[in-house]
Design a protein around this motif. Structure first.
Motif, PDB file in Angstrom:
ATOM      1  N   LYS A  70       4.145   9.298  -1.105  1.00  0.00           N
ATOM      2  CA  LYS A  70       4.762  10.118  -0.075  1.00  0.00           C
ATOM      3  C   LYS A  70       3.651  10.480   0.899  1.00  0.00           C
ATOM      4  N   TYR A  71       4.030  10.699   2.146  1.00  0.00           N
ATOM      5  CA  TYR A  71       3.074  11.024   3.196  1.00  0.00           C
ATOM      6  C   TYR A  71       3.503  12.315   3.885  1.00  0.00           C
ATOM      7  N   LYS A  72       2.567  13.258   4.011  1.00  0.00           N
ATOM      8  CA  LYS A  72       2.830  14.563   4.635  1.00  0.00           C
ATOM      9  C   LYS A  72       2.168  14.606   6.003  1.00  0.00           C
ATOM     10  N   LEU A  73       2.912  15.066   6.997  1.00  0.00           N
ATOM     11  CA  LEU A  73       2.392  15.148   8.355  1.00  0.00           C
ATOM     12  C   LEU A  73       1.139  16.010   8.399  1.00  0.00           C
ATOM     13  N   GLU A  74       0.069  15.464   8.986  1.00  0.00           N
ATOM     14  CA  GLU A  74      -1.186  16.196   9.131  1.00  0.00           C
ATOM     15  C   GLU A  74      -1.451  16.591  10.583  1.00  0.00           C
ATOM     16  N   LYS A  75      -1.235  15.649  11.508  1.00  0.00           N
ATOM     17  CA  LYS A  75      -1.425  15.989  12.923  1.00  0.00           C
ATOM     18  C   LYS A  75      -0.479  15.167  13.777  1.00  0.00           C
ATOM     19  N   SER A  76      -0.243  15.706  14.958  1.00  0.00           N
ATOM     20  CA  SER A  76       0.730  15.095  15.843  1.00  0.00           C
ATOM     21  C   SER A  76       0.252  15.244  17.279  1.00  0.00           C
ATOM     22  N   GLU A  77       0.289  14.154  18.026  1.00  0.00           N
ATOM     23  CA  GLU A  77      -0.115  14.178  19.422  1.00  0.00           C
ATOM     24  C   GLU A  77       1.064  13.762  20.296  1.00  0.00           C
ATOM     25  N   ASN A  78       1.394  14.634  21.256  1.00  0.00           N
ATOM     26  CA  ASN A  78       2.399  14.345  22.275  1.00  0.00           C
ATOM     27  C   ASN A  78       3.823  14.197  21.720  1.00  0.00           C
ATOM     28  N   PHE A  79       4.071  14.711  20.510  1.00  0.00           N
ATOM     29  CA  PHE A  79       5.393  14.571  19.913  1.00  0.00           C
ATOM     30  C   PHE A  79       6.443  15.390  20.665  1.00  0.00           C
TER      31      PHE A  79
ATOM     32  N   VAL B  19       0.817  -1.220   0.000  1.00  0.00           N
ATOM     33  CA  VAL B  19       0.000   0.000   0.000  1.00  0.00           C
ATOM     34  C   VAL B  19       0.848   1.266   0.000  1.00  0.00           C
ATOM     35  N   TRP B  20       2.083   1.219   0.490  1.00  0.00           N
ATOM     36  CA  TRP B  20       2.923   2.407   0.584  1.00  0.00           C
ATOM     37  C   TRP B  20       3.755   2.672  -0.657  1.00  0.00           C
ATOM     38  N   GLU B  21       3.825   1.719  -1.558  1.00  0.00           N
ATOM     39  CA  GLU B  21       4.719   1.887  -2.711  1.00  0.00           C
ATOM     40  C   GLU B  21       4.243   3.016  -3.622  1.00  0.00           C
TER      41      GLU B  21
ATOM     42  N   SER C 278      -4.396   5.639   2.193  1.00  0.00           N
ATOM     43  CA  SER C 278      -4.571   7.084   2.313  1.00  0.00           C
ATOM     44  C   SER C 278      -3.744   7.737   3.422  1.00  0.00           C
ATOM     45  N   GLU C 279      -3.208   6.943   4.346  1.00  0.00           N
ATOM     46  CA  GLU C 279      -2.460   7.559   5.433  1.00  0.00           C
ATOM     47  C   GLU C 279      -1.406   6.628   6.034  1.00  0.00           C
ATOM     48  N   LEU C 280      -0.567   7.246   6.832  1.00  0.00           N
ATOM     49  CA  LEU C 280       0.462   6.565   7.605  1.00  0.00           C
ATOM     50  C   LEU C 280       0.290   7.021   9.052  1.00  0.00           C
ATOM     51  N   VAL C 281       0.116   6.074   9.949  1.00  0.00           N
ATOM     52  CA  VAL C 281       0.026   6.388  11.375  1.00  0.00           C
ATOM     53  C   VAL C 281       1.298   5.884  12.036  1.00  0.00           C
ATOM     54  N   THR C 282       2.026   6.798  12.659  1.00  0.00           N
ATOM     55  CA  THR C 282       3.285   6.474  13.313  1.00  0.00           C
ATOM     56  C   THR C 282       3.113   6.594  14.821  1.00  0.00           C
ATOM     57  N   THR C 283       3.425   5.518  15.531  1.00  0.00           N
ATOM     58  CA  THR C 283       3.354   5.511  16.991  1.00  0.00           C
ATOM     59  C   THR C 283       4.768   5.363  17.527  1.00  0.00           C
ATOM     60  N   LEU C 284       5.206   6.347  18.298  1.00  0.00           N
ATOM     61  CA  LEU C 284       6.559   6.383  18.858  1.00  0.00           C
ATOM     62  C   LEU C 284       6.456   6.184  20.363  1.00  0.00           C
TER      63      LEU C 284
ATOM     64  N   VAL D  94       1.662   9.879  18.808  1.00  0.00           N
ATOM     65  CA  VAL D  94       1.054   9.376  17.581  1.00  0.00           C
ATOM     66  C   VAL D  94       1.058  10.516  16.557  1.00  0.00           C
ATOM     67  N   ARG D  95       1.578  10.216  15.373  1.00  0.00           N
ATOM     68  CA  ARG D  95       1.627  11.188  14.279  1.00  0.00           C
ATOM     69  C   ARG D  95       0.883  10.600  13.084  1.00  0.00           C
ATOM     70  N   VAL D  96       0.024  11.411  12.479  1.00  0.00           N
ATOM     71  CA  VAL D  96      -0.766  10.966  11.343  1.00  0.00           C
ATOM     72  C   VAL D  96      -0.334  11.733  10.100  1.00  0.00           C
ATOM     73  N   TYR D  97      -0.002  10.995   9.061  1.00  0.00           N
ATOM     74  CA  TYR D  97       0.418  11.553   7.781  1.00  0.00           C
ATOM     75  C   TYR D  97      -0.619  11.189   6.730  1.00  0.00           C
TER      76      TYR D  97
END
Length: 128
Positions: A8-17, A3-5, A108-114, A122-125
């Motif tokens: 590109k993903y652009k940061l949309e929102k970020s929580e607690n980064f 699905v990612w191939e 449609s998106e990438l969710v990154t959990t650090l 959690v950052r949503v792209y």
């Protein structure tokens, strides 16, 4: 095709980064300048993950399951290993402050959990 191939993903929102970056010991200038676009590419068994921001562009090259030396955006030296679990790319960073980064891709998106210690961000792209 994953699905990612080709995306590109652009940061949309970020929580607690900011709290996550503070826990890592990153100074305020770097914490405030990170609003990146990211891209994952694959060539055979080789992967590259590129992060582009106003501050810096970095590319991490890796093979799944193989530990390698990495320098983080703020200059810390760590050992990293990536694994792939379905649509989740899991990165374990080992060093003075071990961290886990889980990147889950959809069309449609990438969710990154650090996660570092008890701090979670959690950052949503959005795909662009």
């Amino acid at each position: 095709m994953a699905v990612w191939e080709g995306k590109k993903y652009k940061l949309e929102k970020s929580e607690n980064f900011d709290e996550y970056m503070k826990e890592l010991g990153v100074d305020m200038v770097l914490r405030n300048s990170v609003s990146p676009t990211v891209e994952l590419k694959k060539d055979g068994d080789n992967y590259s993950f590129t992060t582009t921001s106003t501050f810096k562009t970095t590319t991490v090259n890796f093979k799944l399951g193989e530990e390698f030396d990495e320098e983080t955006l703020d200059g810390h030296k760590v050992k990293s290993v990536f694994t792939l679990d379905g649509t989740k790319l899991v990165q374990e960073q080992k060093g003075d402050k071990p961290s886990t980064i889980i990147r889950e891709f959809t069309n449609s998106e990438l969710v990154t959990t650090l996660t570092l210690n008890d701090v979670k961000s959690v950052r949503v792209y959005k795909a662009v």
